[in-house]
Write a protein that holds these residues in place. Structure first.
Motif, PDB file in Angstrom:
ATOM      1  N   PRO A 182       5.536  10.725  12.529  1.00 17.27           N
ATOM      2  CA  PRO A 182       4.590   9.877  11.782  1.00 17.27           C
ATOM      3  C   PRO A 182       4.432  10.409  10.364  1.00 17.27           C
ATOM      4  CG  PRO A 182       3.403  11.335  13.283  1.00 17.27           C
ATOM      5  CD  PRO A 182       4.873  11.537  13.570  1.00 17.27           C
ATOM      6  N   ARG A 183       4.676   9.550   9.384  1.00 16.62           N
ATOM      7  CA  ARG A 183       4.556   9.961   7.980  1.00 16.62           C
ATOM      8  C   ARG A 183       3.612   8.980   7.291  1.00 16.62           C
ATOM      9  NH1 ARG A 183       8.234  13.459   5.858  1.00 16.62           N
ATOM     10  NH2 ARG A 183       7.977  12.537   3.781  1.00 16.62           N
ATOM     11  N   ALA A 184       2.438   9.452   6.934  1.00 17.30           N
ATOM     12  CA  ALA A 184       1.473   8.578   6.270  1.00 17.30           C
ATOM     13  C   ALA A 184       1.871   8.403   4.806  1.00 17.30           C
ATOM     14  CB  ALA A 184       0.072   9.169   6.353  1.00 17.30           C
ATOM     15  N   PRO A 185       2.064   7.166   4.340  1.00 15.78           N
ATOM     16  CA  PRO A 185       2.401   6.948   2.938  1.00 15.78           C
ATOM     17  C   PRO A 185       1.219   7.246   2.036  1.00 15.78           C
ATOM     18  CG  PRO A 185       2.015   4.853   4.021  1.00 15.78           C
ATOM     19  CD  PRO A 185       1.964   5.914   5.096  1.00 15.78           C
ATOM     20  N   VAL A 186       1.500   7.507   0.762  1.00 11.40           N
ATOM     21  CA  VAL A 186       0.431   7.704  -0.214  1.00 11.40           C
ATOM     22  C   VAL A 186      -0.304   6.373  -0.386  1.00 11.40           C
ATOM     23  CG1 VAL A 186      -0.096   8.295  -2.611  1.00 11.40           C
ATOM     24  CG2 VAL A 186       1.752   9.499  -1.397  1.00 11.40           C
ATOM     25  N   PRO A 187      -1.622   6.344  -0.227  1.00 12.66           N
ATOM     26  CA  PRO A 187      -2.351   5.076  -0.376  1.00 12.66           C
ATOM     27  C   PRO A 187      -2.189   4.520  -1.795  1.00 12.66           C
ATOM     28  CG  PRO A 187      -3.733   6.758   0.664  1.00 12.66           C
ATOM     29  CD  PRO A 187      -2.508   7.461   0.164  1.00 12.66           C
ATOM     30  N   ASP A 188      -2.065   3.223  -1.885  1.00  9.35           N
ATOM     31  CA  ASP A 188      -2.026   2.583  -3.194  1.00  9.35           C
ATOM     32  C   ASP A 188      -3.466   2.389  -3.666  1.00  9.35           C
ATOM     33  OD1 ASP A 188      -1.961   0.448  -5.252  1.00  9.35           O
ATOM     34  OD2 ASP A 188       0.183   0.386  -4.759  1.00  9.35           O
ATOM     35  N   PRO A 189      -3.778   2.740  -4.926  1.00 12.71           N
ATOM     36  CA  PRO A 189      -5.160   2.581  -5.408  1.00 12.71           C
ATOM     37  C   PRO A 189      -5.717   1.176  -5.258  1.00 12.71           C
ATOM     38  CG  PRO A 189      -3.905   3.941  -6.931  1.00 12.71           C
ATOM     39  CD  PRO A 189      -2.929   3.422  -5.923  1.00 12.71           C
ATOM     40  N   VAL A 190      -4.862   0.150  -5.280  1.00 10.30           N
ATOM     41  CA  VAL A 190      -5.398  -1.207  -5.147  1.00 10.30           C
ATOM     42  C   VAL A 190      -6.033  -1.420  -3.777  1.00 10.30           C
ATOM     43  CG1 VAL A 190      -3.724  -2.172  -6.786  1.00 10.30           C
ATOM     44  CG2 VAL A 190      -3.246  -2.276  -4.325  1.00 10.30           C
TER      45      VAL A 190
END
Length: 318
Positions: A182-190
């Motif tokens: 499981p690799r959590a992506p970097v959240p997008d600020p939007v």
């Protein structure tokens, strides 16, 4: 016949070149390339502008080394795999017993979109293993973030050193195991704001219309059309192969549209889904591959309570 460090090796000989100075880079790259020239092997460079110029200046004038348009090759991971597989197949058909390539990812790839490039670096150990390829990918440790370098040592079987040694990376993990993590992506600020659309179990037509309605008018029509197709495929895959409910959420910014599609299933069983087309086009593999070819960024996230795909059209670098 295989030559150099890859002599006697079958399949893909995959190495990292983690360098901390220009001299370090050249101490590895130049002998690697000239060794290919001396052996009569197809010898290619897929480095970016400054590093390509540096290597070109260090080679003898007229050396038969092919310089690729590195930035174009590395626009998207799935596209890079497709392009390289076509290139390698052509050289093998022409009789090449070994192909040498040194390349590097654009600096932008080492930031918030690194998750899909990390998957790429792992997946190519499988995707290129049918070819007699010896390749090095250069990472400038002066500008490469530490977490990226940690992933490099887990996705490359070995590292090339300036003293001529080719050492195994003790942290290397086989692609199936790595890609299944499981690799959590970097959240997008939007995504910090309320979504522009939030649909539960949407019809495909409703999902497509939500994207059309969200277009702020600053994205090229082709980007929006590609996102519409990708979102439709993602929703269809979740409904067909996942577990309900299926939730689609959409955010829009000044330069991008971001869509997530989540279901409570486990996600694709194929760890290479998206980066390589499914052999029979089933189980959502073809739809994911289409999305990886056309979206600006695709992030996959498995958790115990479900699977999420995030699709971005426009600028994914925040």
């Amino acid at each position: 016949m295989r030559t150099g460090a890859a002599a006697g090796h079958t399949g893909y000989f995959h190495e990292a070149l983690c360098y901390d100075s220009d001299d370090h880079l050249l101490a590895v790259a130049v002998p690697f390339l000239l060794g290919g020239v001396a052996a009569g092997e197809p010898t290619l460079v897929g480095l970016g502008g400054r590093t390509a110029d540096l290597v070109r200046a260090a080679l003898p004038a007229g050396a038969p080394v092919t310089f690729l348009a590195g930035g174009a090759v590395y626009a998207r991971p799935a596209g890079a795999i497709r392009s390289y597989r076509e290139l390698l197949a052509g050289h093998v058909a022409a009789g090449a017993a070994q192909i040498r390539i040194i390349g590097e990812l654009p600096v932008a790839a080492l930031g918030v979109t690194w998750d899909w490039w990390a998957r790429y670096e792992s997946a190519i150990n499988h995707a290129y293993d049918e070819f007699p390829l010896w390749s090095m990918c250069a990472y400038d440790t002066r500008v490469t973030p530490a977490p990226v370098l940690a992933d490099v040592l887990r996705t490359y079987p070995r590292t090339a050193l300036p003293d001529g040694r080719h050492v195994p990376n003790n942290g290397y993990i086989d692609p199936v195991s790595y890609l299944s993590e499981p690799r959590a992506p970097v959240p997008d600020p939007v995504q910090r704001a309320a979504p522009h659309a939030d649909l539960v179990d949407p019809t495909l037509s409703a999902a497509r219309q939500a994207v059309r309605d969200a277009d702020p008018g600053v994205l090229p029509d082709q980007d929006v059309d590609d996102l519409i197709v990708s979102v439709s495929e993602a929703v269809a895959n979740a409904q067909r192969h996942g577990r309900g409910p299926v939730r689609m959420r959409l955010w829009r910014g000044a330069d991008r549209i971001v869509v997530t599609v989540r279901d409570t299933g486990g996600g694709p069983k194929d760890p290479f889904a998206g980066l390589l087309p499914a052999g029979d086009g089933t189980a959502g593999g073809l739809g994911l591959w289409i999305a990886h070819q056309s979206c600006s960024h695709v992030a996959l996230h498995r958790r115990d309570d479900g699977f999420t795909i995030r699709l971005t059209a426009g600028n994914p670098h925040h």
